[in-house]
Motif scaffolding. Structure first.
Motif, PDB file in Angstrom:
ATOM      1  N   LEU A  47      17.015   3.614  -9.433  1.00 19.21           N
ATOM      2  CA  LEU A  47      17.255   4.216  -8.125  1.00 19.21           C
ATOM      3  C   LEU A  47      15.937   4.623  -7.461  1.00 19.21           C
ATOM      4  O   LEU A  47      15.761   4.463  -6.245  1.00 19.21           O
ATOM      5  N   LEU A  48      14.983   5.116  -8.264  1.00 19.00           N
ATOM      6  CA  LEU A  48      13.690   5.502  -7.703  1.00 19.00           C
ATOM      7  C   LEU A  48      12.879   4.295  -7.254  1.00 19.00           C
ATOM      8  O   LEU A  48      12.094   4.391  -6.302  1.00 19.00           O
ATOM      9  N   ILE A  49      13.049   3.165  -7.930  1.00 18.62           N
ATOM     10  CA  ILE A  49      12.398   1.932  -7.451  1.00 18.62           C
ATOM     11  C   ILE A  49      12.912   1.586  -6.060  1.00 18.62           C
ATOM     12  O   ILE A  49      12.135   1.274  -5.146  1.00 18.62           O
ATOM     13  N   LEU A  50      14.238   1.646  -5.891  1.00 16.11           N
ATOM     14  CA  LEU A  50      14.842   1.368  -4.590  1.00 16.11           C
ATOM     15  C   LEU A  50      14.350   2.370  -3.547  1.00 16.11           C
ATOM     16  O   LEU A  50      14.010   1.993  -2.411  1.00 16.11           O
ATOM     17  N   ALA A  51      14.284   3.656  -3.932  1.00 13.51           N
ATOM     18  CA  ALA A  51      13.804   4.682  -2.999  1.00 13.51           C
ATOM     19  C   ALA A  51      12.352   4.431  -2.607  1.00 13.51           C
ATOM     20  O   ALA A  51      11.965   4.629  -1.440  1.00 13.51           O
ATOM     21  N   TYR A  61       0.824  -1.213   0.000  1.00 12.50           N
ATOM     22  CA  TYR A  61       0.000   0.000   0.000  1.00 12.50           C
ATOM     23  C   TYR A  61       0.860   1.266   0.000  1.00 12.50           C
ATOM     24  O   TYR A  61       0.717   2.118  -0.893  1.00 12.50           O
ATOM     25  N   PRO A  62       1.782   1.452   0.965  1.00 12.32           N
ATOM     26  CA  PRO A  62       2.639   2.640   0.880  1.00 12.32           C
ATOM     27  C   PRO A  62       3.560   2.620  -0.342  1.00 12.32           C
ATOM     28  O   PRO A  62       3.910   3.687  -0.859  1.00 12.32           O
ATOM     29  N   LEU A  63       3.930   1.428  -0.820  1.00 16.69           N
ATOM     30  CA  LEU A  63       4.745   1.352  -2.033  1.00 16.69           C
ATOM     31  C   LEU A  63       3.959   1.921  -3.216  1.00 16.69           C
ATOM     32  O   LEU A  63       4.512   2.647  -4.059  1.00 16.69           O
ATOM     33  N   TYR A  64       2.684   1.603  -3.276  1.00 16.14           N
ATOM     34  CA  TYR A  64       1.828   2.140  -4.335  1.00 16.14           C
ATOM     35  C   TYR A  64       1.721   3.660  -4.213  1.00 16.14           C
ATOM     36  O   TYR A  64       1.792   4.390  -5.211  1.00 16.14           O
ATOM     37  N   LEU A  65       1.584   4.145  -2.980  1.00 12.90           N
ATOM     38  CA  LEU A  65       1.430   5.583  -2.775  1.00 12.90           C
ATOM     39  C   LEU A  65       2.693   6.365  -3.106  1.00 12.90           C
ATOM     40  O   LEU A  65       2.620   7.472  -3.645  1.00 12.90           O
ATOM     41  N   ILE A 117       9.780   2.179   5.560  1.00 11.47           N
ATOM     42  CA  ILE A 117       9.775   3.111   6.690  1.00 11.47           C
ATOM     43  C   ILE A 117       8.342   3.464   7.085  1.00 11.47           C
ATOM     44  O   ILE A 117       7.987   3.487   8.273  1.00 11.47           O
ATOM     45  N   THR A 118       7.522   3.730   6.077  1.00 11.78           N
ATOM     46  CA  THR A 118       6.129   4.099   6.339  1.00 11.78           C
ATOM     47  C   THR A 118       5.389   2.967   7.043  1.00 11.78           C
ATOM     48  O   THR A 118       4.621   3.200   7.994  1.00 11.78           O
ATOM     49  N   THR A 119       5.604   1.736   6.586  1.00 18.46           N
ATOM     50  CA  THR A 119       4.890   0.589   7.159  1.00 18.46           C
ATOM     51  C   THR A 119       5.305   0.319   8.600  1.00 18.46           C
ATOM     52  O   THR A 119       4.451   0.208   9.495  1.00 18.46           O
ATOM     53  N   TYR A 120       6.607   0.226   8.840  1.00 12.41           N
ATOM     54  CA  TYR A 120       7.081  -0.258  10.137  1.00 12.41           C
ATOM     55  C   TYR A 120       7.266   0.842  11.182  1.00 12.41           C
ATOM     56  O   TYR A 120       7.264   0.556  12.381  1.00 12.41           O
TER      57      TYR A 120
END
Length: 665
Positions: free
Chosen positions: A313-317, A285-289, A324-327
């Protein structure tokens, strides 16, 4: 409800192709269908939760929406704040105001309806909207507003949940098929054309016991079948398909079968339940956002040809921000179920985002790039008015427009986008004094050569030009040819991107790829000298066939090339670390352009028709200005003039429609 690790794995299978589609679209052409898989998963889980609590008389709307707030708000607020900050850094004022509107629409969960008014999901303009992706979240939450109420009603009147879901599924699927056939962009965003995908998941949750028992007997086979449908969908579907329509059945049915197969299905157990996929699923979910805004801003900063290393690099970011958002944000808030203050805190944080959206929209907050010079350059890129101020021509093919004009005369502008660009001056002139000017009809279509017998692409199997299948260009051209040949117009203006069509005039450079010309039953590629010669002869023959009383004007092409394009300046001005713009505002004309214009002048002299040279307004002795006296760019891209420059400077265009027939130069 028992946790199913395979569903987190399925979320991973859905999100990874979405990210790849937005970063490397040629790798997974159908990556965008991952959203359809999310819809099925959501419909399944939410329906299970609601019906389980309803059957135990434990369901309340207050608790349900409190859970939704805990689930979606932390990551959403954080991503909104990040997008607002990036927008302040990189956007220009008009773009920043638009971002404010989208923040409000996204926070209010009606982003899909706002996008319906603005853009098709697959348009290039879509890449400039950092909150485009929130449309799917809006559709889900709109579903969550209605579905619990329907289930409560069904329980009250003792209506079977499964049959209720089936009826809604049929209505929504039918709506999807009908709307997609006529307006696929609307079907893409509308909640009632997407609800069937969510209801597909709901039907699995509500399936009768006998169905569940039969599925359990064949769970391994179904698990493999479902995964195959999903993989095939990712590989064969692309943005050219009419979507959602029938195409969406591949990911939807595949996800449905995988969910129905249960956690013990072979693929579910041995692939989807792997720790790596579970991890990605948990941060999906946060990855999608996060991923889409990053790629949207990269597009704004670097254009469509950004370096693959930057995209990687943006995929990694995106993965780092999602983790970070999830945990660090989501999980602590979601797990704090004893204290009620986080709910109010989340509501206040969302209201703060709404306040930011209003402040941006109302220009209380201005972006960093707010200087007058920056604004002038940024505005040039979108300075194109066509068909503003025009009305649809009745009894004509779609795509033909006209001005009012009260003199009774008619001027026909035949061309492509290089004909469209002159509409701004013509509209202004006719609005001021319609009685002194002809009605102007614009028979124009982008990239459509205004010459008989010139086509783009060839249907080898049927041995005919592809324009025979693409009706828009050919029908508009034929309509215009007939008007001119039958003497139904007083003035004919022909304008095209001659520098593109005839760039192969000297045999040393390719023109627009894929164009062909037919002359005397022979076919020539337009990018060759032979093709150029044949096309010019076709043009000569057509003009020679028109009535002798017809006043004809051939519009020479304006110079083109990268040095005229303000886009590079725009990208540099977006970057806080550089404010460089073009060192020179005078650009030399390509000799091939002069050669092409001379060939057109020769045809005009031979046939006794007029020519119009737009470069006379900003070029002297082969050197052309790229900015006007106020510092505004004259071009909006590599070959199109801005509507503002044409409207304010090219007064001679008035002669095309004037009843006094005055034209210069």
């Amino acid at each position: 409800m028992k946790y199913r690790a395979d569903l987190d794995g399925l979320r991973a299978i859905a999100i990874v192709p979405v990210v790849l589609f937005h970063s490397f679209p040629l790798i997974v052409t159908g990556g965008f269908i991952g959203v359809d898989i999310f819809f099925v998963i959501s419909g399944f889980l939410i329906t299970q939760i609601i019906t389980d609590e309803l059957e135990k008389d434990q369901f309340t709307l207050t608790r349900f929406y409190a859970k939704r707030i805990r689930r979606i708000t932390p990551a959403l607020v954080l991503s909104f704040l990040g997008v607002s900050l990036m927008g302040w850094l990189f956007l220009f004022p008009h773009e920043f105001i638009q971002l404010g509107r989208h923040i409000l629409a996204s926070a209010g969960l009606y982003e899909n309806f706002l996008l319906l008014k603005e853009v098709n999901y697959f348009d290039r303009a879509a890449e400039t909207k950092p909150l485009l992706h929130v449309w799917s979240l809006a559709v889900e939450e709109q579903f969550y507003l209605v579905w619990p109420l329907l289930l409560i009603f069904a329980k009250t009147v003792r209506l079977n949940f499964f049959w209720l879901a089936t009826i809604i599924w049929i209505i929504s699927l039918t709506s999807n098929l009908v709307v997609t056939s006529g307006a696929a962009d609307r079907a893409f965003f509308l909640p009632w054309t997407r609800a069937w995908e969510l209801m597909t998941g709901a039907l699995i949750a509500l399936a009768p016991g006998i169905f569940v028992a039969q599925v359990a007997r064949h769970r391994n086979m179904l698990s493999i079948l479902g995964s195959l449908l999903v993989v095939v969908g990712f590989l064969i579907i692309d943005k050219t398909w009419a979507f959602p329509g029938v195409s969406a059945s591949l990911p939807t049915l595949g996800a449905c079968i995988l969910i129905a197969a249960g956690s013990q299905g072979w693929i579910n157990k041995h692939v989807l339940a792997k720790p790596a996929l579970i991890f990605i699923g948990k941060i999906s979910y946060p990855l999608y956002l996060w991923h889409w805004p990053l790629f949207s801003f990269l597009y704004l900063l670097e254009g469509k040809d950004s370096a693959p290393e930057l995209r990687a690099l943006l995929i990694l970011a995106s993965f780092c921000l999602a983790s970070i958002t999830t945990y660090w944000i989501e999980n602590p808030i979601r797990n704090n179920k004893r204290d009620r203050w986080p709910i109010w805190l989340l509501i206040m944080s969302m209201l703060t985002v709404v306040g930011i959206g209003f402040a941006i929209k109302l220009r209380v907050i201005l972006p960093r790039a707010n200087s007058s010079t920056t604004i002038k350059i940024a505005n040039a890129v979108n300075d194109f008015d066509y068909p503003r101020g025009l009305q649809i021509t009745s009894n004509a093919p779609t795509g033909i427009y006209e001005t009012q004009g009260l003199s009774g005369g008619v001027t026909l502008i035949l061309g492509d986008s290089h004909g469209m660009q002159y509409s701004s001056r013509i509209v202004k002139t006719t609005q001021i004094s319609p009685e002194a000017h002809n009605k102007a009809i614009f028979a124009t279509y982008s990239s459509c050569p205004p010459i008989p017998g010139v086509f783009t692409g060839w249907d080898e199997s049927n041995d005919r030009p592809l324009w025979a299948n693409e009706k828009a260009c050919e029908s508009i051209k034929q309509y215009a040819f007939n008007l001119a040949l039958e003497g139904k117009v007083d003035v004919l203006v022909i304008s095209g991107i001659w520098n593109g069509y005839f760039a192969g005039v000297d045999g040393t450079a390719s023109g627009n790829k894929g164009y062909y010309v037919i002359r005397n039953k022979h076919r020539f590629p337009l990018e060759t000298p032979e093709g150029v010669a044949a096309a010019l002869e076709n043009l000569r023959d057509f003009l020679n066939s028109t009535p002798k009383t017809l006043r004809t004007i051939i519009v020479l092409d304006n110079p083109s090339g990268q040095d005229f394009d303000p886009t590079g300046d725009v990208r540099n001005l977006r970057k806080p670390w550089t404010t460089e713009t073009k060192s020179s505002q005078r650009v030399g004309v390509d000799p091939r352009s002069q050669k092409i214009n001379n060939l057109l002048r020769e045809i005009a002299r031979d046939l006794g028709v007029e020519t119009f040279d737009p470069s006379a307004y900003y070029c002297i002795d082969g050197l052309c200005q790229t900015r006007d006296e106020s510092g505004r760019p004259i071009y909006r891209d590599v070959n199109h003039l801005t509507s503002t420059f044409i409207r304010e400077q090219m007064t001679a265009i008035d002669g095309w429609i004037s009843t006094q027939h005055k034209t210069h130069p």
